[in-house]
Structure formats: C-alpha cells, structure tokens
Design a protein around this motif. Structure first.
Motif, PDB file in Angstrom:
ATOM      1  N   ILE A   1       0.474  -1.075  -0.103  1.00 11.03           N
ATOM      2  CA  ILE A   1       0.383  -0.010   0.200  1.00 11.03           C
ATOM      3  C   ILE A   1       0.470   1.105  -0.107  1.00 11.03           C
ATOM      4  N   GLU A   2       2.234   0.922   1.201  1.00 11.45           N
ATOM      5  CA  GLU A   2       3.143   3.127   1.255  1.00 11.45           C
ATOM      6  C   GLU A   2       3.585   2.701  -0.312  1.00 11.45           C
ATOM      7  N   THR A   3       3.659   1.421  -0.859  1.00 11.41           N
ATOM      8  CA  THR A   3       5.104   0.987  -2.248  1.00 11.41           C
ATOM      9  C   THR A   3       3.798   2.157  -3.630  1.00 11.41           C
ATOM     10  N   ILE A   4       2.746   1.938  -3.269  1.00 14.13           N
ATOM     11  CA  ILE A   4       1.382   2.392  -4.644  1.00 14.13           C
ATOM     12  C   ILE A   4       1.281   3.470  -4.519  1.00 14.13           C
ATOM     13  N   HIS A   5       1.006   4.337  -3.018  1.00 12.18           N
ATOM     14  CA  HIS A   5       1.285   5.567  -3.031  1.00 12.18           C
ATOM     15  C   HIS A   5       1.796   6.442  -3.471  1.00 12.18           C
ATOM     16  N   ALA A   6       3.243   5.947  -3.130  1.00 10.20           N
ATOM     17  CA  ALA A   6       4.289   6.804  -3.327  1.00 10.20           C
ATOM     18  C   ALA A   6       5.083   6.571  -5.163  1.00 10.20           C
ATOM     19  N   VAL A   7       4.407   5.705  -5.929  1.00  9.87           N
ATOM     20  CA  VAL A   7       4.862   5.148  -7.423  1.00  9.87           C
ATOM     21  C   VAL A   7       3.685   6.238  -8.123  1.00  9.87           C
ATOM     22  N   ALA A   8       2.175   6.370  -6.753  1.00  5.54           N
ATOM     23  CA  ALA A   8       1.515   6.664  -7.920  1.00  5.54           C
ATOM     24  C   ALA A   8       1.940   7.888  -7.874  1.00  5.54           C
ATOM     25  N   GLU A   9       2.457   8.892  -7.011  1.00  7.65           N
ATOM     26  CA  GLU A   9       2.742  10.292  -6.420  1.00  7.65           C
ATOM     27  C   GLU A   9       3.764  10.843  -7.554  1.00  7.65           C
ATOM     28  N   GLY A  10       4.413   9.386  -8.170  1.00  5.30           N
ATOM     29  CA  GLY A  10       5.740   9.734  -9.095  1.00  5.30           C
ATOM     30  C   GLY A  10       7.157   9.490  -8.786  1.00  5.30           C
ATOM     31  N   ARG A  11       7.101   9.359  -6.815  1.00  3.26           N
ATOM     32  CA  ARG A  11       8.500   8.414  -6.278  1.00  3.26           C
ATOM     33  C   ARG A  11       8.765   7.322  -6.265  1.00  3.26           C
ATOM     34  N   ARG A  12      10.147   6.870  -6.445  1.00  2.00           N
ATOM     35  CA  ARG A  12      10.196   5.152  -6.763  1.00  2.00           C
ATOM     36  C   ARG A  12      10.941   5.169  -4.634  1.00  2.00           C
ATOM     37  N   LYS A  13       9.900   3.811  -5.017  1.00  2.00           N
ATOM     38  CA  LYS A  13      10.361   2.974  -3.299  1.00  2.00           C
ATOM     39  C   LYS A  13      10.488   1.862  -3.653  1.00  2.00           C
ATOM     40  N   ILE A  14      12.102   1.659  -2.929  1.00  2.00           N
ATOM     41  CA  ILE A  14      12.391   0.151  -2.295  1.00  2.00           C
ATOM     42  C   ILE A  14      12.495  -0.027  -0.570  1.00  2.00           C
ATOM     43  N   PRO A  15      12.464  -1.667  -0.620  1.00  2.00           N
ATOM     44  CA  PRO A  15      12.668  -1.515   0.697  1.00  2.00           C
ATOM     45  C   PRO A  15      14.012  -1.736   1.353  1.00  2.00           C
ATOM     46  N   THR A  16      14.053  -1.189   2.422  1.00  2.00           N
ATOM     47  CA  THR A  16      15.575  -0.745   2.876  1.00  2.00           C
ATOM     48  C   THR A  16      16.197  -2.492   2.713  1.00  2.00           C
ATOM     49  N   GLU A  17      15.591  -3.619   3.276  1.00  2.00           N
ATOM     50  CA  GLU A  17      16.727  -4.617   2.989  1.00  2.00           C
ATOM     51  C   GLU A  17      16.872  -5.087   1.419  1.00  2.00           C
ATOM     52  N   VAL A  18      16.375  -4.290   0.577  1.00  2.00           N
ATOM     53  CA  VAL A  18      16.369  -5.465  -0.860  1.00  2.00           C
ATOM     54  C   VAL A  18      17.686  -4.176  -1.394  1.00  2.00           C
ATOM     55  N   ALA A  19      17.478  -2.497  -0.630  1.00  2.00           N
ATOM     56  CA  ALA A  19      18.066  -1.263  -1.385  1.00  2.00           C
ATOM     57  C   ALA A  19      19.776  -1.618  -0.128  1.00  2.00           C
ATOM     58  N   SER A  20      19.587  -2.197   0.559  1.00  2.00           N
ATOM     59  CA  SER A  20      21.218  -2.170   1.139  1.00  2.00           C
ATOM     60  C   SER A  20      21.318  -3.534   0.243  1.00  2.00           C
ATOM     61  N   GLY A  21      21.505  -4.460   0.108  1.00  2.00           N
ATOM     62  CA  GLY A  21      21.345  -5.608  -0.802  1.00  2.00           C
ATOM     63  C   GLY A  21      22.301  -5.068  -1.843  1.00  2.00           C
ATOM     64  N   LEU A  22      21.774  -4.051  -2.738  1.00  2.00           N
ATOM     65  CA  LEU A  22      22.033  -3.670  -3.679  1.00  2.00           C
ATOM     66  C   LEU A  22      23.472  -2.846  -3.576  1.00  2.00           C
ATOM     67  N   ALA A  23      23.164  -2.043  -2.919  1.00  2.00           N
ATOM     68  CA  ALA A  23      24.720  -0.797  -1.745  1.00  2.00           C
ATOM     69  C   ALA A  23      26.425  -1.623  -1.563  1.00  2.00           C
ATOM     70  N   GLU A  24      25.288  -3.537  -1.431  1.00  2.00           N
ATOM     71  CA  GLU A  24      26.640  -3.965  -0.993  1.00  2.00           C
ATOM     72  C   GLU A  24      27.415  -4.378  -1.843  1.00  2.00           C
ATOM     73  N   HIS A  25      26.520  -4.417  -3.207  1.00  2.00           N
ATOM     74  CA  HIS A  25      27.276  -5.625  -4.233  1.00  2.00           C
ATOM     75  C   HIS A  25      27.709  -3.704  -5.265  1.00  2.00           C
ATOM     76  N   ALA A  26      26.981  -2.599  -5.485  1.00  2.00           N
ATOM     77  CA  ALA A  26      27.185  -2.002  -5.942  1.00  2.00           C
ATOM     78  C   ALA A  26      28.570  -1.539  -6.469  1.00  2.00           C
ATOM     79  N   THR A  27      29.930  -1.745  -5.844  1.00  2.00           N
ATOM     80  CA  THR A  27      31.576  -1.735  -6.636  1.00  2.00           C
ATOM     81  C   THR A  27      31.154  -2.920  -7.106  1.00  2.00           C
ATOM     82  N   GLU A  28      30.984  -4.030  -7.202  1.00  2.00           N
ATOM     83  CA  GLU A  28      31.612  -5.678  -7.657  1.00  2.00           C
ATOM     84  C   GLU A  28      31.640  -4.767  -9.061  1.00  2.00           C
ATOM     85  N   ASP A  29      32.411  -5.790  -9.833  1.00  2.00           N
ATOM     86  CA  ASP A  29      32.158  -5.761 -11.151  1.00  2.00           C
ATOM     87  C   ASP A  29      30.991  -7.624 -11.606  1.00  2.00           C
ATOM     88  N   GLU A  30      30.414  -6.386 -12.742  1.00  2.00           N
ATOM     89  CA  GLU A  30      28.839  -7.351 -12.959  1.00  2.00           C
ATOM     90  C   GLU A  30      29.506  -8.562 -13.368  1.00  2.00           C
TER      91      GLU A  30
END
Length: 209
Positions: A117-146
């Motif tokens: 529900i919170e994400t639908i509201h955020a996205v409807a308002e034009g914002r992006r929303k990613i759960p904290t634990e998911v964002a942490s996973g992205l940050a953890e591997h951000a500097t690694e070669d894909e």
C-alpha cells in the motif's frame, strides 16, 4: 493516467489467482484505490494495460510466456509513463537491478501487504520506493564488477551440472575460453570454487534453476 484524479487505479499481474485475490483484498479496502483489472501472464497484462491504462501496476517477475522484465519492456515502450511495481519472492540484488533497469518504480517482496500500500501511494505520486533490506543488498554489491552475459550463461550451465568440456561443446567455444570465463566468475563473485559460485549466483538472483 487516471480519469478520477483522487482514485489510484490498479492492474494486478500475477500467474497465481490466489495472489491476485490477495492484492485485490488489500487494495479494495483502501478508500483511494481500486483494482480495475487482473492479468495472469505477460501477454494478458499488455492487453489489459492498453484497455484500462492503470495508474499503478504491481507485477510478478516469474510468469509463463513473457516474464515480468519482458512485459515491462513491452508496456513501457508503448506507455513510457507507466508506473510498475515488481511484486516478487526474489530479493537477490541482481534481480532487483534488472527490474529497476527495465523501468520498475518500486520493488516489493510478496507478503508485505502494508509495504504494498505504501509503495503504491509513493509510485502513484511519482516517487520510487525500494525496501531497506533490498536497497542494502544493492549497495553491498554496487562496487563489484558485474558478470557479463556470457559469464552468466556459463554459470547457468555449471549450475545444471555441466563440465567445462560440455559447456564448450554446447556454446561452440574452446574449452580454454570456458576455463577463462570460470576464472572470471570466481573472481567477480569472490567464490572459492564452482559450487560456491553457483550458490552465490542463486542467492543473488544472477541465475535460476
């Protein structure tokens, strides 16, 4: 995109009817939301989107036929302003990154109804929303070669139990080339061996079985 400015119109896309009903139950209890359509596969989602032009579309990644990424690509090529939320059981950083690159505005793990529900509201308002634990996973591997697409292909074949020679035969490349790609894979994933690389690849959503 909605005809009723105060009402968020939603298209639910998931191949499991029970999960679509769950989304409907959650959404329809909200006074400013309405489920206008459902789709059980990518092809159906594209057609429903053309008809209803929803404000927000929660969409599963894993579906028969067109998967969520492919479906997003089709919809966004036709409707660049489409607001799509990935709704999935996968939280691997590679899966998240692929979804965001495809144009997803939000990423929610199934079963997190309040976050939906919170994400639908955020996205409807034009914002992006990613759960904290998911964002942490992205940050953890951000500097690694894909891994390159070729390396992912090799890792997928390793996961299926193929030897270097079998992989070379299937991909029509030299065995020495396979060995080189395996070395790169182990290095990029900081894996100790092939089995460890497969485990990491599955955990991060780089490959699937």
């Amino acid at each position: 995109m909605s005809n009723a400015p105060n009402l968020i119109r939603i298209l639910a896309v998931d191949d499991h009817a029970l999960l679509r009903k769950g989304i409907a139950a959650v959404v329809n209890t909200e006074p400013d939301m309405k489920l206008v359509a459902e789709a059980s596969c990518g092809e159906e989602a594209i057609e429903r989107f053309r008809v209803h032009k929803p404000d927000v579309t929660p969409m599963d990644l894993q579906m028969p036929g067109l998967n969520g990424i492919e479906t997003m690509n089709h919809i966004l090529s036709e409707f660049p302003d489409a607001r799509i939320i990935v709704l999935t059981t996968y939280n691997g950083d590679a899966q998240v990154l692929r979804a965001l690159r495809a144009g997803a505005r939000g990423y929610i793990l199934k079963g997190h109804d309040r976050e939906l529900i919170e994400t639908i509201h955020a996205v409807a308002e034009g914002r992006r929303k990613i759960p904290t634990e998911v964002a942490s996973g992205l940050a953890e591997h951000a500097t690694e070669d894909e891994l390159s697409s070729r390396e992912i292909e090799v890792l997928q074949l390793i996961a299926a139990g193929n030897s270097n020679k079998q992989i070379a035969d299937q991909l029509c490349i030299a065995e020495a080339t396979v060995k080189s790609r395996v070395t790169n894979i182990l290095s990029k994933l900081s894996a100790s061996d092939r089995t460890h690389a497969v485990t990491i690849g599955l955990q991060r959503g780089i490959i699937e079985i």
